[in-house]
Structures are given as structure tokens and as C-alpha cells.
Design an enzyme around this catalytic site. Structure first.
Site, PDB file in Angstrom:
ATOM      1  N   ASP A  44       0.983  -1.240   0.082  1.00 47.21           N
ATOM      2  CA  ASP A  44      -0.291  -0.019  -0.005  1.00 47.21           C
ATOM      3  C   ASP A  44       0.836   1.250   0.058  1.00 47.21           C
ATOM      4  O   ASP A  44       0.374   2.345  -0.102  1.00 47.21           O
ATOM      5  CB  ASP A  44      -1.002   0.160   1.084  1.00 47.21           C
ATOM      6  CG  ASP A  44      -0.428  -0.034   2.558  1.00 47.21           C
ATOM      7  OD1 ASP A  44       0.667  -0.047   2.526  1.00 47.21           O
ATOM      8  OD2 ASP A  44      -1.127   0.367   3.489  1.00 47.21           O
ATOM      9  N   SER A  45       2.045   0.937  -0.098  1.00 43.73           N
ATOM     10  CA  SER A  45       3.094   2.238  -0.162  1.00 43.73           C
ATOM     11  C   SER A  45       2.838   2.881  -1.583  1.00 43.73           C
ATOM     12  O   SER A  45       3.459   3.831  -1.907  1.00 43.73           O
ATOM     13  CB  SER A  45       4.627   1.636  -0.041  1.00 43.73           C
ATOM     14  OG  SER A  45       5.001   0.571  -0.829  1.00 43.73           O
TER      15      SER A  45
ATOM     16  N   GLU B 290       9.079  -4.014  10.637  1.00 42.85           N
ATOM     17  CA  GLU B 290       9.641  -2.744  10.051  1.00 42.85           C
ATOM     18  C   GLU B 290       9.969  -1.924  11.228  1.00 42.85           C
ATOM     19  O   GLU B 290       9.328  -1.728  12.274  1.00 42.85           O
ATOM     20  CB  GLU B 290       8.367  -2.193   9.320  1.00 42.85           C
ATOM     21  CG  GLU B 290       8.446  -0.862   8.762  1.00 42.85           C
ATOM     22  CD  GLU B 290       7.895  -0.292   7.766  1.00 42.85           C
ATOM     23  OE1 GLU B 290       6.729  -0.955   7.466  1.00 42.85           O
ATOM     24  OE2 GLU B 290       7.687   0.983   7.331  1.00 42.85           O
TER      25      GLU B 290
ATOM     26  N   LYS C 266      -0.881  -9.685   2.427  1.00 40.98           N
ATOM     27  CA  LYS C 266      -0.246  -8.993   3.874  1.00 40.98           C
ATOM     28  C   LYS C 266      -1.263  -8.353   4.559  1.00 40.98           C
ATOM     29  O   LYS C 266      -1.783  -7.389   4.162  1.00 40.98           O
ATOM     30  CB  LYS C 266       0.989  -8.129   3.537  1.00 40.98           C
ATOM     31  CG  LYS C 266       1.856  -7.784   4.612  1.00 40.98           C
ATOM     32  CD  LYS C 266       2.957  -6.943   4.331  1.00 40.98           C
ATOM     33  CE  LYS C 266       3.130  -5.638   3.955  1.00 40.98           C
ATOM     34  NZ  LYS C 266       2.237  -4.789   4.768  1.00 40.98           N
TER      35      LYS C 266
ATOM     36  N   ASP D  59      -0.868  -6.279  -0.408  1.00 43.13           N
ATOM     37  CA  ASP D  59      -1.116  -5.377   0.810  1.00 43.13           C
ATOM     38  C   ASP D  59      -2.514  -5.175   0.987  1.00 43.13           C
ATOM     39  O   ASP D  59      -3.395  -4.780   0.099  1.00 43.13           O
ATOM     40  CB  ASP D  59      -0.198  -4.416   0.933  1.00 43.13           C
ATOM     41  CG  ASP D  59       0.386  -4.076   1.973  1.00 43.13           C
ATOM     42  OD1 ASP D  59       0.099  -4.848   3.212  1.00 43.13           O
ATOM     43  OD2 ASP D  59       1.264  -3.101   2.194  1.00 43.13           O
TER      44      ASP D  59
ATOM     45  N   GLU E 214      -1.285  -5.439   7.899  1.00 42.20           N
ATOM     46  CA  GLU E 214      -0.550  -4.704   9.028  1.00 42.20           C
ATOM     47  C   GLU E 214      -1.427  -5.378  10.372  1.00 42.20           C
ATOM     48  O   GLU E 214      -2.356  -5.242  10.517  1.00 42.20           O
ATOM     49  CB  GLU E 214      -0.700  -3.176   8.699  1.00 42.20           C
ATOM     50  CG  GLU E 214       0.233  -2.593   7.964  1.00 42.20           C
ATOM     51  CD  GLU E 214       0.367  -1.250   7.667  1.00 42.20           C
ATOM     52  OE1 GLU E 214      -0.030  -0.432   8.767  1.00 42.20           O
ATOM     53  OE2 GLU E 214       0.810  -0.821   6.726  1.00 42.20           O
TER      54      GLU E 214
HETATM   55  O1  KIV Z   1       3.458  -1.161   1.633  1.00 42.54           O
HETATM   56  C1  KIV Z   1       4.498  -1.604   1.670  1.00 42.54           C
HETATM   57  O2  KIV Z   1       5.379  -1.383   0.785  1.00 42.54           O
HETATM   58  C2  KIV Z   1       5.049  -2.233   2.947  1.00 42.54           C
HETATM   59  C3  KIV Z   1       6.717  -2.685   3.076  1.00 42.54           C
HETATM   60  C4  KIV Z   1       7.225  -1.241   3.469  1.00 42.54           C
HETATM   61  C5  KIV Z   1       6.945  -3.831   3.823  1.00 42.54           C
HETATM   62  O3  KIV Z   1       4.443  -2.472   3.894  1.00 42.54           O
END
Ligand code: KIV
Length: 270
Positions: free
Chosen positions: A42-43, A180, A111, A81, A113
Site C-alpha cells: 500500500d506504499s 519494520e 499481507k 497488501d 498490518e
Molecule cells: O506497503 C509497503 O510497501 C510495505 C513494506 C514497506 C513492507 O508494507
């Protein structure tokens, strides 16, 4: 071909590599380079989509980007994510959202959080056949609660909480864990305690693997976080190519005869 089972077998052996990608062109290059996992993070909110944080990112945005990455990846395991509030509110909705990452977008895993609120969900998703990568330490979706993108697990109590949540997520069936922005000695202890592989970002060199955001690695980001490094200067290469194109159009050197053709069958006035 990377699999969740293969990754678990590799924990403690060869280092695991993971990078983010949000489009097919980049995913193809990452896959061809032999990186083990591609995270459609989600970055993308702050990198590809231009938001101020990751909070506005939607399920549809992650799905669309994941589908592009999955189409371009042959060997890497693609992890989608789960964006802010796409889980943790209502479990049926979370399962449907996670399932759609696999069913519609072609991800291999999701993934989350993680926190106390994701232990049961991790177990449920795993039972349903949706592999889960957990994520502890700095969880950027909590930026407003944390007061910034600050280092986590720095007190004894906070470190013990991370240790205990890591074990809870492993027991719930998570196939790996991202750590992280936590102290390296905490990450080492978590890595030694767990059987599943840990993948660190700002967590020192003792995790089973490392992950970075692709724009940081390529040198496209203006503010690279303190724990990342630019391994190239793609911003300069792009700027030079774009300027060369502009000048070539402006001075008439592009397109030239090589880039054009004459159709002989057209009538004479052409
Ligand atoms: O969203 C993302 O890119 C992440 C990584 C920094 C692990 O969660």
C-alpha cells in the site's frame, strides 16, 4: 518458483529477497532479476498514486495493481497488501477483500498490518487457503496514532508485545512476518524464536530476508527513509531521457525518416 512452503524451508538458510512493485513493467524486471517475493504494497499510495499517506488506498487500487504485477511475474511470489480498513472492521468483509486479491487479481498471498486484532483473522484466512504475511513494528496505517513513522519496540514492554504478537501470528498460521523499523536486537530475537521467516525493513541484518520499496532502491524517491538506500539513480536517467526526447521534437530531429514511412499505394496528391 517461490512458494510459501519453500520460503519456510529456507528460513535461516539463503537470505530471502523482497521488493515492492505496482506495475507490470517493473514487476517483470524484478521477477527476471530473481527476487523471491514481490509485494504490491500500500506504499503505492505515497509512491505511485501521489497520496500524502497510505490511508486513502482502496481495495480496487490494490487489486488493479496486483493484477498487473501478477500478469508480469513468473517465479516471484506475489503478495497483495490489504489496505487501511479493508480488514479489522468486519471479518466477512475482510475475508471477501482478501479472497478477491487471490481470486480476481491473481495474488499468491496477502499481507496484513498486524496487531492483536488480526490474530483470529490470520487463522481464518489461512484455514480458507489464503496465505497471510504478518507485519509488526512500524505499521504505517497507524501513523495518526503513532504520531509519525517512528521506530517501534524500543521499550521492554513494546518489545515484549512484538515478541508475543509474532508468536501469536505464527501460531495462527502466518507463513512469514515483516518486521519494520524495530531495533536489530529485537528483530534478531524474533527471528531466532520463530520457525517462519522474518523479512526486515529497518530491522537490521539478522532477519531471514529483507524488503525495500522499489522507488527507494531505484533512487526515485526524494526522501529515502533512514533505513533504506538508493542502489541506483534512475531519476537522473529518466530526466535525461525525457529532456533528450523534448529537445529532439523541438529541433526536428525526431521523428526522422527511420521512424516514418511513405505509403506508395496512396493517390498522387499525397
Ligand atoms: O506497503 C509497503 O510497501 C510495505 C513494506 C514497506 C513492507 O508494507
Amino acid at each position: 518458483m517461490t512458494t510459501t512452503v519453500g520460503l519456510r524451508e529456507r528460513a535461516g538458510e539463503a537470505p530471502i529477497t523482497m521488493l515492492t512493485a505496482y506495475d507490470a513493467l517493473t514487476a517483470r524486471l524484478i521477477d527476471e532479476a530473481g527476487i523471491d517475493l514481490i509485494l504490491v504494497g500500500d506504499s503505492m499510495g505515497t509512491t505511485a498514486l501521489g497520496y500524502e499517506s497510505t490511508l486513502p488506498v482502496t481495495v480496487e487500487e490494490v487489486k488493479s495493481r496486483t493484477a498487473a504485477v501478477a500478469r508480469a511475474s513468473e517465479d516471484a511470489l506475489v503478495v497483495a497488501d490489504m489496505p487501511f480498513l479493508s480488514f479489522g472492521v468486519d471479518d466477512s468483509e475482510a475475508i471477501a477483500n482478501a479472497g478477491s486479491m487471490l481470486k480476481e487479481a491473481g495474488a499468491d498471498a496477502v499481507k496484513l498490518e498486524s496487531g492483536p486484532h488480526t490474530v483470529e483473522l490470520t487463522e481464518r484466512l489461512t484455514q480458507l487457503g489464503i496465505p497471510v504475511m504478518a507485519h509488526l513494528g512500524l505499521t504505517p496505517q497507524h501513523v495518526n496514532q503513532l504520531g509519525g513513522y517512528t521506530r517501534q519496540g524500543t521499550t521492554q514492554t513494546a518489545a515484549e508485545e512484538i515478541m508475543s504478537l509474532a508468536a501469536a501470528h505464527e501460531n495462527a498460521g502466518a507463513f512469514s512476518l515483516v518486521l519494520e523499523h524495530v531495533p536489530a536486537n529485537l528483530a534478531r530475537e524474533v527471528t531466532e524464536t520463530l520457525d517462519i521467516p522474518t523479512v526486515g525493513i529497518g530491522a537490521g541484518g539478522d532477519c531471514d530476508g529483507q524488503v525495500l520499496v522499489i522507488s527507494d532502491v531505484l533512487g526515485l524517491t526524494e526522501d529515502v527513509p533512514p533505513f533504506a538506500t538508493a542502489f541506483g539513480d534512475v531519476a537522473t536517467a529518466m530526466t535525461e531521457a525525457i529532456s533528450s526526447y523534448k529537445h529532439a521534437v523541438e529541433d526536428g530531429s525526431f521523428p526522422n525518416a527511420e521512424h516514418s514511412y511513405i505509403e506508395d499505394t496512396l493517390e498522387d496528391q499525397f
